[in-house]
Design a protein around this motif. Sequence first.
Motif, mmCIF file in Angstrom:
data_model
loop_
_atom_site.group_PDB
_atom_site.id
_atom_site.type_symbol
_atom_site.label_atom_id
_atom_site.label_comp_id
_atom_site.label_asym_id
_atom_site.label_seq_id
_atom_site.Cartn_x
_atom_site.Cartn_y
_atom_site.Cartn_z
ATOM 1 N N THR A 4 -7.362 20.688 11.084
ATOM 2 C CA THR A 4 -8.296 21.297 10.140
ATOM 3 C C THR A 4 -7.780 22.666 9.719
ATOM 4 O OG1 THR A 4 -10.165 20.178 11.187
ATOM 5 C CG2 THR A 4 -10.664 22.047 9.767
ATOM 6 N N VAL A 5 -7.757 22.911 8.429
ATOM 7 C CA VAL A 5 -7.353 24.214 7.899
ATOM 8 C C VAL A 5 -8.598 25.049 7.677
ATOM 9 C CG1 VAL A 5 -6.200 25.428 6.022
ATOM 10 C CG2 VAL A 5 -5.347 23.205 6.773
ATOM 11 N N ARG A 6 -8.682 26.197 8.345
ATOM 12 C CA ARG A 6 -9.854 27.046 8.160
ATOM 13 C C ARG A 6 -9.803 27.699 6.789
ATOM 14 N NH1 ARG A 6 -10.177 31.030 12.894
ATOM 15 N NH2 ARG A 6 -11.955 31.753 11.667
ATOM 16 N N ALA A 7 -10.949 27.778 6.127
ATOM 17 C CA ALA A 7 -11.008 28.372 4.791
ATOM 18 C C ALA A 7 -10.831 29.884 4.853
ATOM 19 C CB ALA A 7 -12.327 28.020 4.116
ATOM 20 N N ASP A 8 -11.332 30.517 5.940
ATOM 21 C CA ASP A 8 -11.193 31.967 6.107
ATOM 22 C C ASP A 8 -9.888 32.240 6.850
ATOM 23 O OD1 ASP A 8 -12.139 30.735 8.387
ATOM 24 O OD2 ASP A 8 -13.444 32.392 8.979
ATOM 25 N N ALA A 9 -8.778 32.061 6.138
ATOM 26 C CA ALA A 9 -7.464 32.043 6.785
ATOM 27 C C ALA A 9 -6.772 33.395 6.835
ATOM 28 C CB ALA A 9 -6.551 31.047 6.071
ATOM 29 N N LEU A 10 -7.379 34.442 6.259
ATOM 30 C CA LEU A 10 -6.813 35.785 6.338
ATOM 31 C C LEU A 10 -7.420 36.519 7.525
ATOM 32 C CD1 LEU A 10 -6.995 36.997 2.619
ATOM 33 C CD2 LEU A 10 -5.236 35.602 3.705
ATOM 34 N N LEU A 11 -6.626 37.348 8.177
ATOM 35 C CA LEU A 11 -7.130 38.176 9.274
ATOM 36 C C LEU A 11 -6.995 39.636 8.853
ATOM 37 C CD1 LEU A 11 -8.220 38.372 12.181
ATOM 38 C CD2 LEU A 11 -5.840 38.391 12.977
ATOM 39 N N SER A 42 -5.557 38.439 -2.368
ATOM 40 C CA SER A 42 -5.442 39.197 -3.610
ATOM 41 C C SER A 42 -4.679 40.495 -3.322
ATOM 42 C CB SER A 42 -6.825 39.538 -4.149
ATOM 43 O OG SER A 42 -7.505 40.415 -3.252
ATOM 44 N N ALA A 43 -4.268 41.176 -4.381
ATOM 45 C CA ALA A 43 -3.567 42.445 -4.213
ATOM 46 C C ALA A 43 -4.457 43.459 -3.502
ATOM 47 C CB ALA A 43 -3.130 42.980 -5.577
ATOM 48 N N GLU A 44 -5.763 43.456 -3.826
ATOM 49 C CA GLU A 44 -6.687 44.388 -3.174
ATOM 50 C C GLU A 44 -6.804 44.092 -1.686
ATOM 51 O OE1 GLU A 44 -10.136 45.815 -1.277
ATOM 52 O OE2 GLU A 44 -9.949 43.702 -1.851
ATOM 53 N N GLN A 45 -6.864 42.821 -1.329
ATOM 54 C CA GLN A 45 -6.955 42.457 0.084
ATOM 55 C C GLN A 45 -5.687 42.863 0.827
ATOM 56 O OE1 GLN A 45 -8.004 38.240 -0.498
ATOM 57 N NE2 GLN A 45 -9.837 38.603 0.741
ATOM 58 N N ALA A 46 -4.535 42.675 0.202
ATOM 59 C CA ALA A 46 -3.284 43.052 0.846
ATOM 60 C C ALA A 46 -3.207 44.556 1.079
ATOM 61 C CB ALA A 46 -2.105 42.585 -0.005
ATOM 62 N N THR A 47 -3.655 45.325 0.093
ATOM 63 C CA THR A 47 -3.665 46.782 0.249
ATOM 64 C C THR A 47 -4.610 47.205 1.375
ATOM 65 O OG1 THR A 47 -3.155 47.098 -2.090
ATOM 66 C CG2 THR A 47 -4.137 48.959 -0.932
ATOM 67 N N ARG A 48 -5.785 46.574 1.423
ATOM 68 C CA ARG A 48 -6.756 46.904 2.469
ATOM 69 C C ARG A 48 -6.210 46.540 3.848
ATOM 70 N NH1 ARG A 48 -11.513 44.000 4.085
ATOM 71 N NH2 ARG A 48 -11.286 42.583 2.306
ATOM 72 N N LEU A 49 -5.508 45.432 3.900
ATOM 73 C CA LEU A 49 -4.940 44.968 5.156
ATOM 74 C C LEU A 49 -3.890 45.954 5.694
ATOM 75 C CD1 LEU A 49 -3.957 41.320 5.770
ATOM 76 C CD2 LEU A 49 -2.151 42.995 5.843
ATOM 77 N N ALA A 172 5.493 46.728 21.849
ATOM 78 C CA ALA A 172 6.000 48.086 21.643
ATOM 79 C C ALA A 172 4.913 49.059 21.211
ATOM 80 C CB ALA A 172 7.108 48.066 20.595
ATOM 81 N N GLY A 173 3.747 48.547 20.820
ATOM 82 C CA GLY A 173 2.663 49.416 20.369
ATOM 83 C C GLY A 173 2.532 49.519 18.874
ATOM 84 N N ASN A 174 3.259 48.674 18.131
ATOM 85 C CA ASN A 174 3.149 48.670 16.680
ATOM 86 C C ASN A 174 1.947 47.841 16.229
ATOM 87 O OD1 ASN A 174 5.750 50.030 15.910
ATOM 88 N ND2 ASN A 174 6.605 48.302 17.042
ATOM 89 N N ALA A 175 1.489 48.085 15.012
ATOM 90 C CA ALA A 175 0.565 47.175 14.338
ATOM 91 C C ALA A 175 1.399 46.165 13.556
ATOM 92 C CB ALA A 175 -0.355 47.936 13.398
ATOM 93 N N SER A 206 -2.727 41.556 11.709
ATOM 94 C CA SER A 206 -3.285 41.055 10.458
ATOM 95 C C SER A 206 -2.487 39.830 10.027
ATOM 96 C CB SER A 206 -3.205 42.124 9.360
ATOM 97 O OG SER A 206 -3.846 43.318 9.765
ATOM 98 N N LEU A 207 -3.153 38.931 9.327
ATOM 99 C CA LEU A 207 -2.501 37.714 8.836
ATOM 100 C C LEU A 207 -2.765 37.619 7.349
ATOM 101 C CD1 LEU A 207 -1.036 35.012 9.376
ATOM 102 C CD2 LEU A 207 -3.267 33.995 9.854
ATOM 103 N N VAL A 208 -1.684 37.503 6.572
ATOM 104 C CA VAL A 208 -1.806 37.441 5.126
ATOM 105 C C VAL A 208 -1.014 36.250 4.612
ATOM 106 C CG1 VAL A 208 0.150 39.035 4.769
ATOM 107 C CG2 VAL A 208 -1.554 38.746 2.973
#
Length: 477
Positions: A4-11, A42-49, A172-175, A206-208
């Motif tokens: 099953t592919v979840r519809a809310d697939a961005l983190l 979207s571009a806005e979501q990527a920037t927010r992420l 290592a402590g990175n995001a 984060s997952l994009v």
Amino acid sequence: MAVTVRADALLIEGTWTRGESEPITVLDKYHLTPVGTFASASAEQATRLIAAADAAFRQSTQTPYDRGAVLDRAAALVEARAADFVAAMQAEAGFTRSDAAGEVARCVQTLKLSAEEARRLAGEVVPIAGAPRQAGRFAFTLRVPLGVVLAITPFNSPLNTVAHKVGPALAAGNAVVLKPASATPLSAILLCEALVAAGVPAGMLSLVHSKGSVTAGLLDDPRVRFFAFTGSTEVGRTIQRAAGLRRTQMELGSIAFTILCDDADLAKALPKVAGAGYRKAGQVCTSVQMLLVHRSIADAVERRLAPLVAALVAGDPHDPATEVGPVISLKEAERIDAWIAEALARGARRLVGGARRGALVPPTLLAGIDTEMRVGCCEIFGPVVCVLPFDTLDEAIARVNATPYGLASGIFTNRLLDALKAAERLEVGGVHINETSSSRVDLMPYGGSKESGFGREGPRYTLHEMTEERIVTIATQ
């Protein structure tokens, strides 16, 4: 098992979110039917992420112990959901049960290794008092995380390669901002679910899913401090240009060679060649594409290798008996088929093979090829192995080094001096003696030279690449 592919697939900021841009449809690679569809960012979501990742990094209070504990818990969760991961990869990547199960087992080890390295990441004491006029001073180094890591991962290892980038980055402590291949996003989604459940703080992972201009925006964002990429050399060049002075790790294209010297133990070598040439339908950067064989044993190799390849069961990866599944798409299968046909038209001999069925290319063994054929000078990335004779080891080494790539090579010989000559002179990132080019253990350094890229995977080595060394001095008088 149904996937099953979840519809809310961005983190984003620790929350699973629906995309706001164009849809991505995931296909079952054997049946070429949709498994599911979700929207890309979207571009806005990527920037927010990216903003959320940068903020989470700057506010993080996790200790090395905390990071190691999270990764250990994630490894256990992946292991507990092994059946889900296997089913996902059988569908999205066309992996056989064996290939998918191997990917899961290696992912678990990679996460555990990353946990160990998180707990022991350290600098070193610098003997500053050994320099003139430095009495009363002490010095040591720290290894500090870089910030936001953008991990861009391939379809041919949709779980373990993701773990090799995400695990060390978090250790290592990175995001981390993860962008998996659009053809195989399911494994990455499942892995992110495990990491979130294991306790990765909101925003640190984060997952994009994105295409085109959104991906370009991710590359151009100055808050991204490190790019970890596995994929084609062409795309690698694009990322490197965008990175500028920022750090990168590139694992790129390859034409992988394995050399069989005249003293090779064929009983041991040929089964390994058959395994390394056709696992994951030959879609591994180190899959044996070119088998260089000493002329004195060439006939014996063709005679003994052909039945091993012919015996491989090709078909539906959901069938437990299948050993070779489809390639990643119908388009790629058609390309591989065309390259084989071109080689045959120019005089190559097909020792094993047959007609393509949809995205399924039967395991193919060719002889009599030359460098004018695309199978002889380009990375085929499919279930095709080519047998080429050579007369001297120097000639074989020169043949390997003549390509623009340099990821890994194997050599089978019992002569120590020949083995050492190959180790010293082959222009590749790894030389495997009495193993194939595809020999890899996840704790070792892995990477290439020339157009195969630079930087090294392997948790200990990646941790050092994803941190920087900071010198600290203390004057006591």
